[in-house]
Design a protein around this motif. Sequence first.
Motif, mmCIF file in Angstrom:
data_model
loop_
_atom_site.group_PDB
_atom_site.id
_atom_site.type_symbol
_atom_site.label_atom_id
_atom_site.label_comp_id
_atom_site.label_asym_id
_atom_site.label_seq_id
_atom_site.Cartn_x
_atom_site.Cartn_y
_atom_site.Cartn_z
ATOM 1 N N ASP A 29 0.859 -1.186 0.000
ATOM 2 C CA ASP A 29 0.000 0.000 0.000
ATOM 3 C C ASP A 29 0.889 1.228 0.000
ATOM 4 N N VAL A 30 0.390 2.306 -0.613
ATOM 5 C CA VAL A 30 1.184 3.524 -0.740
ATOM 6 C C VAL A 30 0.302 4.738 -0.465
ATOM 7 N N LEU A 31 0.848 5.663 0.326
ATOM 8 C CA LEU A 31 0.217 6.970 0.531
ATOM 9 C C LEU A 31 1.218 8.034 0.112
ATOM 10 N N ILE A 32 0.831 8.871 -0.838
ATOM 11 C CA ILE A 32 1.674 9.961 -1.315
ATOM 12 C C ILE A 32 1.025 11.287 -0.914
ATOM 13 N N VAL A 33 1.806 12.152 -0.276
ATOM 14 C CA VAL A 33 1.371 13.528 0.000
ATOM 15 C C VAL A 33 2.310 14.441 -0.767
ATOM 16 N N SER A 34 1.777 15.173 -1.739
ATOM 17 C CA SER A 34 2.617 16.011 -2.590
ATOM 18 C C SER A 34 1.768 17.139 -3.163
ATOM 19 N N PRO A 35 2.162 18.395 -2.955
ATOM 20 C CA PRO A 35 1.359 19.503 -3.486
ATOM 21 C C PRO A 35 1.390 19.589 -5.006
ATOM 22 N N PHE A 36 2.469 19.071 -5.622
ATOM 23 C CA PHE A 36 2.593 19.102 -7.075
ATOM 24 C C PHE A 36 2.779 17.682 -7.588
ATOM 25 N N VAL A 37 2.002 17.291 -8.553
ATOM 26 C CA VAL A 37 2.058 15.935 -9.108
ATOM 27 C C VAL A 37 1.896 16.025 -10.623
ATOM 28 N N ARG A 38 2.404 14.991 -11.310
ATOM 29 C CA ARG A 38 2.236 14.881 -12.751
ATOM 30 C C ARG A 38 1.848 13.445 -13.090
ATOM 31 N N ALA A 39 1.140 13.301 -14.197
ATOM 32 C CA ALA A 39 0.597 12.002 -14.568
ATOM 33 C C ALA A 39 1.695 10.972 -14.798
ATOM 34 N N GLY A 40 2.786 11.351 -15.467
ATOM 35 C CA GLY A 40 3.859 10.402 -15.730
ATOM 36 C C GLY A 40 4.486 9.875 -14.449
ATOM 37 N N ALA A 41 4.715 10.774 -13.487
ATOM 38 C CA ALA A 41 5.294 10.353 -12.212
ATOM 39 C C ALA A 41 4.342 9.433 -11.463
ATOM 40 N N LEU A 42 3.049 9.756 -11.465
ATOM 41 C CA LEU A 42 2.072 8.900 -10.782
ATOM 42 C C LEU A 42 2.021 7.515 -11.428
ATOM 43 N N GLN A 43 2.140 7.465 -12.755
ATOM 44 C CA GLN A 43 2.142 6.175 -13.447
ATOM 45 C C GLN A 43 3.320 5.321 -12.977
ATOM 46 N N THR A 44 4.511 5.952 -12.888
ATOM 47 C CA THR A 44 5.694 5.217 -12.439
ATOM 48 C C THR A 44 5.518 4.714 -11.019
ATOM 49 N N LEU A 45 4.991 5.542 -10.146
ATOM 50 C CA LEU A 45 4.778 5.138 -8.756
ATOM 51 C C LEU A 45 3.743 4.018 -8.674
ATOM 52 N N ARG A 46 2.680 4.164 -9.426
ATOM 53 C CA ARG A 46 1.596 3.168 -9.370
ATOM 54 C C ARG A 46 2.086 1.800 -9.817
ATOM 55 N N GLU A 47 3.034 1.753 -10.737
ATOM 56 C CA GLU A 47 3.557 0.472 -11.237
ATOM 57 C C GLU A 47 4.320 -0.291 -10.164
ATOM 58 N N HIS A 48 4.749 0.406 -9.109
ATOM 59 C CA HIS A 48 5.486 -0.247 -8.025
ATOM 60 C C HIS A 48 4.600 -0.547 -6.821
ATOM 61 N N CYS A 49 3.286 -0.506 -7.010
ATOM 62 C CA CYS A 49 2.350 -0.734 -5.892
ATOM 63 C C CYS A 49 1.362 -1.824 -6.267
ATOM 64 N N ASN A 50 1.267 -2.842 -5.396
ATOM 65 C CA ASN A 50 0.319 -3.934 -5.610
ATOM 66 C C ASN A 50 -1.015 -3.703 -4.931
ATOM 67 N N GLY A 51 -1.066 -2.788 -3.965
ATOM 68 C CA GLY A 51 -2.273 -2.595 -3.178
ATOM 69 C C GLY A 51 -2.906 -1.240 -3.422
ATOM 70 N N ASP A 52 -3.404 -0.636 -2.335
ATOM 71 C CA ASP A 52 -4.065 0.665 -2.438
ATOM 72 C C ASP A 52 -3.035 1.759 -2.703
#
Length: 567
Positions: free
Chosen positions: A192-215
Motif C-alpha cells: 500500500d502507498v500513501l503519497i502527500v505532494s502539493p505538485f504531481v504529474r501524470a507520468g510520475a504517478l504512473q511510475t509510482l503506481r507500477e510499483h504498488c500492488n495494493g491501495d
Amino acid sequence: MLGDHDNSAEEDPLRLVEGLRRASRRLAVFCERGRMEAPPAGNALAVLAEGMVHEVCAPHGGAFHPKIWALRYVAIDAAAEPATVVRLLVLTRNLTWDRCWDVSLRLDGVPGKAKEASNKPLADFLRWLPLNTEGASPDLERQAMIVSLAKDIERADWEKPPGFTQLAFHVLGTAKRAVPWSPLEGGGKAQDVLIVSPFVRAGALQTLREHCNGDFMLVSRADELDRLPAGACLADDSAYVLKPDTLLSEGEEAGQADTLQGLHAKVAVFQRGQRVHVAVGSANYTNAVVQNGSNVEVVAELSGPVSRIPAPRQWLDEHLQPLLDTYTPGGGEDAEGAERRQLQDQLEAIRRQIAAAAWTLHCETHPVSGWNLALSCPGLPLDGATLHAWPLAVVSERARAVQAGQVDLGTFAGHEVSSLVGFQVTPNSTRAEELAVPPLRFALEVSLEGAPDDRADALVAQLLGSRAAFLRYLALLLDDPQAAGCGARNRADGSSGGSRDASGLMANYPLFEQLLRIYSREPERLEAIDRMVKRLKDKQFDGQPCLPDDFLALWEVVGNAIGKEAA
C-alpha cells in the motif's frame, strides 16, 4: 541572537546589526539562484548578507530544491560530555513567510569516531555545496566550517523517532548525470502507498503506481489534480485534498494570529513486507524527480516494523482524515486558468534567463556625494516583458528600467551599495493585465566592481545617528541587556528614552564602571569595542562624528590598558 520576548530586535536595526555580526561567521545559506525575495520596502542590512548567502543552480537544468538545516552545538563547559552535538532538520518548508501545511523531521545525534555509511550521501552533499555556487564561492573560513560540519554529520549516531529502526538519506541531482528517483524502487513492489505532494504529474504517478500492488492513495492540491488527465492511475475515492477551512488546532503556535492554509508537505508512506517506510523531504512527486532526475533534492527515509509504525491506510484514516476531503473532479482546468498559467510559465522562463545572465554592478564615486551605480549585462534580449532593477538596500520605488541589458541605477550612500540587486519582470501583454498575472519580483547576487571597502562600517555609522543610539550599540557590545534593551531603545520618531546629560550620553548609565568591570574579569570582550572604535573613529554621519569626543577620551585610557595587558 539578541532578540527578546517582544521580538523588538526585528524593529531595531542596531540589535540586528550586532546579532548578524556575531552570527554571520557561523552561518552559510544556500538557495536557488533567482529565488530570493526582493522586499518592496528595501533593507539597509542587505550588505551584511553578502558572503553569507550563496546561490546555486541545479547542474541538470532542474530546480535546486533541497530544504535542510545542518547545525552543530558545542558545549559551553569544555569538560562537558558530549562536547559536540549535531542536529539535522529535513524539511518541506522554505525560508519564506509561507504559511502552508508542511512536514519536518528533526534528528539529533552525537559524532562518533567511525563514519556511518548511511550518512555519506548527506555529508557529500554538504561538501558539494560550496564548490557549486554561482558567482563568488564562500570564503575560506566558511568553507572550512562546512567541511568540518560535514565530517561531524558523517560520523553522527542519530536518535531516531520512536518505532523506527533504520534511516537512509537520498540526495538527488548532484551526480554527473541525471538519475530518476522513486522511493518505491528496489526491494519488490509495495503493498500500500500513501503519497502527500502539493505538485504531481501524470507520468510520475504512473511510475509510482507500477510499483504498488495494493491501495494507492494521494493527497494533493485540487488545482493540481484538475490538471491531470482523466483517471491518471487513480482509483475512485483514492485522491484527497485539504478541507478549505483547515486551520491550526486550538493552542498550537501560541501567540500567533496567522493560520496554516494550503498544502506544501511532501511525504511518501508505503508498506513493503512487514516494514513501513516513511520518506520526507523536498521532493515533489513530479516528472522532474521521478522520470527526469533533474532537480537537486534531499529526502530522509525512515523505516520500522509494522507492529510499531502505522500502515499507510492508518496514516490516512486515523491521522490525516480530519484535515481532508475526498477530491471531486472539477472538470479540468478552465481555459482562462490554462492561459494564465501559460503566461506565468513565460515569466518563469524569463526569470531563469535573467538568473543565468552575467550581471555586473559598477560603482563610481559621485563628484558631490555618494556612489553612482550602473548595472549591465551584455547581450540580454528580453521579449514580451519589461525589466526593472534597484539595489536591494533601498525601496523598490527607486527601481529603473533596464534597456538593452543596461541601466543607470542612480546615486546612493555608501551603506546602500550591495551586490544584492532586486529585479521585477512585468509582462508586456494586455491579456496578462486582463488575467491579473502579477509581475515577478526577486533578487540576485551580482558581480560588484569598484565598491567602497567600508560599506558595513558606513551602515553602522548611519545607524549611530544619535548619541543615544551610540550608547545603545556600545551596551550591546558590552552584553548589557538592560542598557541595550527597552531603557535606551529608539522610539519610532527617532528620539530615545531616558534622560541625557550635557555630553549626550545617558545620564544614568555607569559606562566607566561597566568597562572597568569587564576589563578586570573578561578583558577579551573589550576587543570588539576596540575594533569598532578603530573602524569608526574618523567617520561622520550628517557632518557629525560617529563617536562622541568624551567617549574617545575615556576609550584612550581603556585602549592603553588593553595594549599593556596584551604586551
